[in-house]
Design a protein around this motif. Structure first.
Motif, PDB file in Angstrom:
ATOM      1  N   PRO A  73       0.832  -1.212   0.000  1.00 37.61           N
ATOM      2  CA  PRO A  73       0.000   0.000   0.000  1.00 37.61           C
ATOM      3  C   PRO A  73       0.862   1.255   0.000  1.00 37.61           C
ATOM      4  O   PRO A  73       1.908   1.318   0.653  1.00 37.61           O
ATOM      5  N   ALA A  74       0.424   2.253  -0.747  1.00 37.90           N
ATOM      6  CA  ALA A  74       1.178   3.504  -0.879  1.00 37.90           C
ATOM      7  C   ALA A  74       0.710   4.515   0.166  1.00 37.90           C
ATOM      8  O   ALA A  74      -0.425   4.487   0.629  1.00 37.90           O
ATOM      9  N   GLY A  75       1.595   5.428   0.475  1.00 42.03           N
ATOM     10  CA  GLY A  75       1.232   6.498   1.407  1.00 42.03           C
ATOM     11  C   GLY A  75       1.518   6.125   2.853  1.00 42.03           C
ATOM     12  O   GLY A  75       1.594   4.950   3.219  1.00 42.03           O
ATOM     13  N   GLU A  76       1.687   7.144   3.656  1.00 38.40           N
ATOM     14  CA  GLU A  76       1.933   6.973   5.089  1.00 38.40           C
ATOM     15  C   GLU A  76       0.631   7.236   5.839  1.00 38.40           C
ATOM     16  O   GLU A  76       0.117   8.351   5.840  1.00 38.40           O
ATOM     17  N   PRO A  77       0.058   6.217   6.491  1.00 36.93           N
ATOM     18  CA  PRO A  77      -1.202   6.440   7.228  1.00 36.93           C
ATOM     19  C   PRO A  77      -1.012   7.450   8.352  1.00 36.93           C
ATOM     20  O   PRO A  77       0.044   7.527   8.986  1.00 36.93           O
ATOM     21  N   LYS A  78      -2.061   8.206   8.607  1.00 32.98           N
ATOM     22  CA  LYS A  78      -2.044   9.207   9.676  1.00 32.98           C
ATOM     23  C   LYS A  78      -3.310   9.061  10.508  1.00 32.98           C
ATOM     24  O   LYS A  78      -4.399   8.865   9.973  1.00 32.98           O
ATOM     25  N   VAL A  79      -3.133   9.147  11.802  1.00 28.49           N
ATOM     26  CA  VAL A  79      -4.253   9.080  12.747  1.00 28.49           C
ATOM     27  C   VAL A  79      -4.170  10.300  13.654  1.00 28.49           C
ATOM     28  O   VAL A  79      -3.174  10.491  14.361  1.00 28.49           O
ATOM     29  N   LYS A  80      -5.208  11.125  13.619  1.00 31.33           N
ATOM     30  CA  LYS A  80      -5.275  12.337  14.439  1.00 31.33           C
ATOM     31  C   LYS A  80      -6.369  12.164  15.483  1.00 31.33           C
ATOM     32  O   LYS A  80      -7.503  11.819  15.163  1.00 31.33           O
ATOM     33  N   VAL A  81      -6.016  12.398  16.750  1.00 33.19           N
ATOM     34  CA  VAL A  81      -6.944  12.215  17.864  1.00 33.19           C
ATOM     35  C   VAL A  81      -7.260  13.571  18.477  1.00 33.19           C
ATOM     36  O   VAL A  81      -6.352  14.329  18.840  1.00 33.19           O
ATOM     37  N   THR A  82      -8.544  13.882  18.569  1.00 29.89           N
ATOM     38  CA  THR A  82      -9.000  15.087  19.265  1.00 29.89           C
ATOM     39  C   THR A  82      -9.423  14.672  20.662  1.00 29.89           C
ATOM     40  O   THR A  82     -10.474  14.057  20.840  1.00 29.89           O
ATOM     41  N   PRO A  83      -8.616  14.958  21.678  1.00 32.21           N
ATOM     42  CA  PRO A  83      -8.912  14.440  23.020  1.00 32.21           C
ATOM     43  C   PRO A  83     -10.097  15.154  23.647  1.00 32.21           C
ATOM     44  O   PRO A  83     -10.446  16.280  23.268  1.00 32.21           O
ATOM     45  N   PRO A  84     -10.735  14.531  24.627  1.00 33.62           N
ATOM     46  CA  PRO A  84     -11.830  15.179  25.358  1.00 33.62           C
ATOM     47  C   PRO A  84     -11.271  16.210  26.329  1.00 33.62           C
ATOM     48  O   PRO A  84     -10.058  16.285  26.555  1.00 33.62           O
ATOM     49  N   PRO A  85     -12.126  17.034  26.953  1.00 36.58           N
ATOM     50  CA  PRO A  85     -11.650  17.991  27.959  1.00 36.58           C
ATOM     51  C   PRO A  85     -10.971  17.276  29.121  1.00 36.58           C
ATOM     52  O   PRO A  85     -11.359  16.165  29.499  1.00 36.58           O
ATOM     53  N   ARG A  86      -9.949  17.920  29.685  1.00 41.99           N
ATOM     54  CA  ARG A  86      -9.200  17.306  30.782  1.00 41.99           C
ATOM     55  C   ARG A  86     -10.035  17.188  32.047  1.00 41.99           C
ATOM     56  O   ARG A  86      -9.791  16.325  32.884  1.00 41.99           O
ATOM     57  N   THR A  87     -11.007  18.072  32.220  1.00 45.31           N
ATOM     58  CA  THR A  87     -11.839  18.075  33.425  1.00 45.31           C
ATOM     59  C   THR A  87     -13.294  17.971  33.015  1.00 45.31           C
ATOM     60  O   THR A  87     -13.728  18.627  32.067  1.00 45.31           O
ATOM     61  N   ALA A  88     -14.044  17.128  33.732  1.00 42.65           N
ATOM     62  CA  ALA A  88     -15.438  16.918  33.374  1.00 42.65           C
ATOM     63  C   ALA A  88     -16.242  16.590  34.624  1.00 42.65           C
ATOM     64  O   ALA A  88     -15.698  16.187  35.651  1.00 42.65           O
ATOM     65  N   GLU A  89     -17.541  16.784  34.535  1.00 42.91           N
ATOM     66  CA  GLU A  89     -18.452  16.378  35.596  1.00 42.91           C
ATOM     67  C   GLU A  89     -18.796  14.901  35.425  1.00 42.91           C
ATOM     68  O   GLU A  89     -18.671  14.330  34.339  1.00 42.91           O
ATOM     69  N   SER A  90     -19.260  14.283  36.517  1.00 43.93           N
ATOM     70  CA  SER A  90     -19.586  12.860  36.452  1.00 43.93           C
ATOM     71  C   SER A  90     -20.788  12.592  35.557  1.00 43.93           C
ATOM     72  O   SER A  90     -20.935  11.491  35.028  1.00 43.93           O
ATOM     73  N   ALA A  91     -21.656  13.589  35.366  1.00 46.14           N
ATOM     74  CA  ALA A  91     -22.830  13.402  34.522  1.00 46.14           C
ATOM     75  C   ALA A  91     -22.545  13.668  33.044  1.00 46.14           C
ATOM     76  O   ALA A  91     -23.385  13.363  32.197  1.00 46.14           O
ATOM     77  N   ASP A  92     -21.372  14.218  32.731  1.00 47.15           N
ATOM     78  CA  ASP A  92     -21.045  14.513  31.333  1.00 47.15           C
ATOM     79  C   ASP A  92     -20.653  13.238  30.594  1.00 47.15           C
ATOM     80  O   ASP A  92     -20.120  12.290  31.180  1.00 47.15           O
ATOM     81  N   THR A  93     -20.917  13.225  29.288  1.00 45.50           N
ATOM     82  CA  THR A  93     -20.495  12.118  28.419  1.00 45.50           C
ATOM     83  C   THR A  93     -19.759  12.694  27.210  1.00 45.50           C
ATOM     84  O   THR A  93     -20.292  12.729  26.095  1.00 45.50           O
ATOM     85  N   PRO A  94     -18.539  13.176  27.405  1.00 48.56           N
ATOM     86  CA  PRO A  94     -17.791  13.704  26.258  1.00 48.56           C
ATOM     87  C   PRO A  94     -17.352  12.579  25.337  1.00 48.56           C
ATOM     88  O   PRO A  94     -17.449  11.389  25.672  1.00 48.56           O
ATOM     89  N   SER A  95     -16.863  12.950  24.167  1.00 50.91           N
ATOM     90  CA  SER A  95     -16.444  11.967  23.167  1.00 50.91           C
ATOM     91  C   SER A  95     -15.028  12.271  22.711  1.00 50.91           C
ATOM     92  O   SER A  95     -14.585  13.426  22.731  1.00 50.91           O
ATOM     93  N   VAL A  96     -14.330  11.228  22.306  1.00 49.63           N
ATOM     94  CA  VAL A  96     -13.024  11.371  21.682  1.00 49.63           C
ATOM     95  C   VAL A  96     -13.198  11.149  20.186  1.00 49.63           C
ATOM     96  O   VAL A  96     -13.874  10.196  19.759  1.00 49.63           O
ATOM     97  N   VAL A  97     -12.658  12.036  19.372  1.00 46.82           N
ATOM     98  CA  VAL A  97     -12.820  11.989  17.920  1.00 46.82           C
ATOM     99  C   VAL A  97     -11.489  11.571  17.300  1.00 46.82           C
ATOM    100  O   VAL A  97     -10.441  12.154  17.592  1.00 46.82           O
ATOM    101  N   VAL A  98     -11.553  10.545  16.438  1.00 50.92           N
ATOM    102  CA  VAL A  98     -10.367  10.029  15.759  1.00 50.92           C
ATOM    103  C   VAL A  98     -10.560  10.189  14.260  1.00 50.92           C
ATOM    104  O   VAL A  98     -11.563   9.712  13.705  1.00 50.92           O
ATOM    105  N   GLU A  99      -9.639  10.884  13.597  1.00 44.51           N
ATOM    106  CA  GLU A  99      -9.664  11.059  12.149  1.00 44.51           C
ATOM    107  C   GLU A  99      -8.528  10.249  11.533  1.00 44.51           C
ATOM    108  O   GLU A  99      -7.384  10.348  11.972  1.00 44.51           O
TER     109      GLU A  99
END
Length: 445
Positions: A73-99
């Motif tokens: 396969p050609a090309g160099e694969p790239k994975v970019k991660v958008t992390p969730p906030p460092r601080t959150a409440e227990s009722a929050d449900t943040p998400s991590v986004v991976v491109e």
């Protein structure tokens, strides 16, 4: 080239090989090697023994292996991660986004994502390489700091014979703040000393509660004149309403982080150092009570500080406002993470402002913590002892002395609380959640 130069050159080559290892490039797998070896073997054996069947079986394996080596396969694969906030409440449900940019001819993606019901970074999921964006929710409800995301990934080419990876992602930690319960304020100083706040002080000022009605004096404001009483007076004098000034109070939350005990006595020997806080244990109850009391006092404009009795360097100076509450909630997480046994709790005079209310949160398992609370009361502070020992202790059934140990612990614990009451320290138990608000109102009165 000398021996030293050859050694340095060899070390540089080893470091270069480690820095740019095979995981960072497209490389053949064990499947490719087996296909080539088996294909060559079957073809050679088939030619020698004149068996067309072996040649027909080995030729496809050999051809597919050669094609995989010739056209990776050609090309160099790239994975970019958008992390969730460092601080959150227990009722929050943040998400991590991976491109993902898989490159050309990639067919399969193996990626580690957070999974519901699985602690830590989660399980490895197999997905087609056509997926370019992934959003995974984080569902950790327990308060504290922990690693929720570590995006390990691997990309595979046609037939899985050539792969890129595995690449180990970096740990992304997240702090879930302790939850807040709505509570009334607890005890207050006999004489609040601040200049602003919601508590009545003894000095006159611009408060709401009436203090006295007296004749008008030079320097009084005209808006303070009570015209109804002035018109009814027979001596034609003006009268003014004098009110109590409002003030704020200083509150110090003294957290005993030297032990974390649960209802099962058999688990008391488990070391707290480096371990997570156990749900339902004394540390969990202490932290929840501390942040809830801090929120109730800060809501009225009081100054609230934190003292770690086991590690005084982790304390927090008194402050006001929502930022102070956020700092305090983060700091109790730090205190819980560094918790561990300390022989003598520390609560010095310089840690407590003069006239402040001291709230000691502890299971009261030794006499040292009792002495700390009594000394604070003798210095003139109003002290509230909050007992966080689990209400129903369960004896160790594997030990024949388990029930006797449980009774002895309860008797010693009851004697310590009685000694605190005899020395003027208000005592309340945080085990019974239904009566906490009533107990706080009673202690305040």
């Amino acid at each position: 080239m000398s021996r030293g130069e050859r050694g340095g050159y060899r070390a540089e080559r080893i470091r270069a090989a480690l820095a740019g290892g095979r995981n960072e490039t497209w490389h053949g797998t064990e499947t490719l090697r087996r296909a080539l070896l088996l294909g060559v073997g079957l073809v050679v054996v088939g030619v020698i023994m004149h068996l067309v069947e072996l040649v027909l079986i080995g030729a496809p394996l050999l051809i597919s292996g050669v094609l995989a080596m010739m056209a990776p396969p050609a090309g160099e694969p790239k994975v970019k991660v958008t992390p969730p906030p460092r601080t959150a409440e227990s009722a929050d449900t943040p998400s991590v986004v991976v491109e993902i940019e898989p490159g050309e001819n990639a067919e399969l993606l193996a990626i580690r994502l957070p999974s519901q019901g699985v602690g830590g970074p989660g399980r490895v999921h197999l997905l087609p390489a056509t997926v370019l964006r992934i959003s995974a929710p984080l569902r950790r409800k327990a308060w504290g700091e922990g690693v929720d995301v570590r995006v390990d990934h691997l990309l595979a080419g046609p037939e899985g014979m050539v792969v890129h990876g595995p690449m180990v992602g970096s740990d992304m930690s997240r702090t879930v703040l302790p939850p807040l319960d709505k509570l009334p304020v607890g005890p207050l100083p006999p004489r609040p000393a601040g200049l602003v706040g919601a508590h009545r002080s003894r000095r006159p000022g611009d408060g709401v509660e009436l203090r006295d009605i007296r004749p008008f004096q030079p320097g009084d404001r005209l808006r303070g004149i009570d015209w109804r009483i002035s018109l009814r007076s027979n001596n034609n004098e003006l009268y003014v309403r004098e009110r109590h000034a409002t003030a704020d109070a200083d509150i110090v939350l003294a957290l005993d982080t030297r032990s974390d005990v649960v209802p099962e006595l058999a688990d008391w020997s488990v070391s707290l150092m480096g371990a997570t806080v156990r749900p339902g244990g004394s540390m969990d109850t202490s932290v929840r009570a501390a942040v809830s009391l801090a929120a109730s006092y800060l809501r009225l404009g009081d100054r609230v500080g934190l003292v770690d009795l086991g590690r005084p360097q982790l304390g927090l100076k008194p402050g006001v406002g929502r930022r102070q509450l956020l700092r305090l909630r983060n700091q109790v997480v730090v205190c819980a993470a560094a918790a561990g046994w300390s022989a003598s709790p520390v609560l010095n005079e310089h840690q407590v402002p003069h006239g402040a209310v001291v709230v000691v949160l502890s299971p009261f398992l030794d006499d040292a913590i009792v002495q700390v609370a009594v000394h604070a009361a003798r210095r003139g502070n109003r002290v509230l002892a909050v007992d966080v020992l689990p209400q129903q202790l369960i004896a160790d059934k594997t030990d024949r002395w388990g029930e006797a140990v449980r009774r002895m612990l309860l008797l010693e614990h009851s004697a310590r609380l009685t000694a605190l009451r005899d020395r003027g320290v208000a005592v309340m138990s945080w085990s019974d959640g239904a009566s906490i608000a009533d107990l706080l109102r009673r202690v305040r009165r």
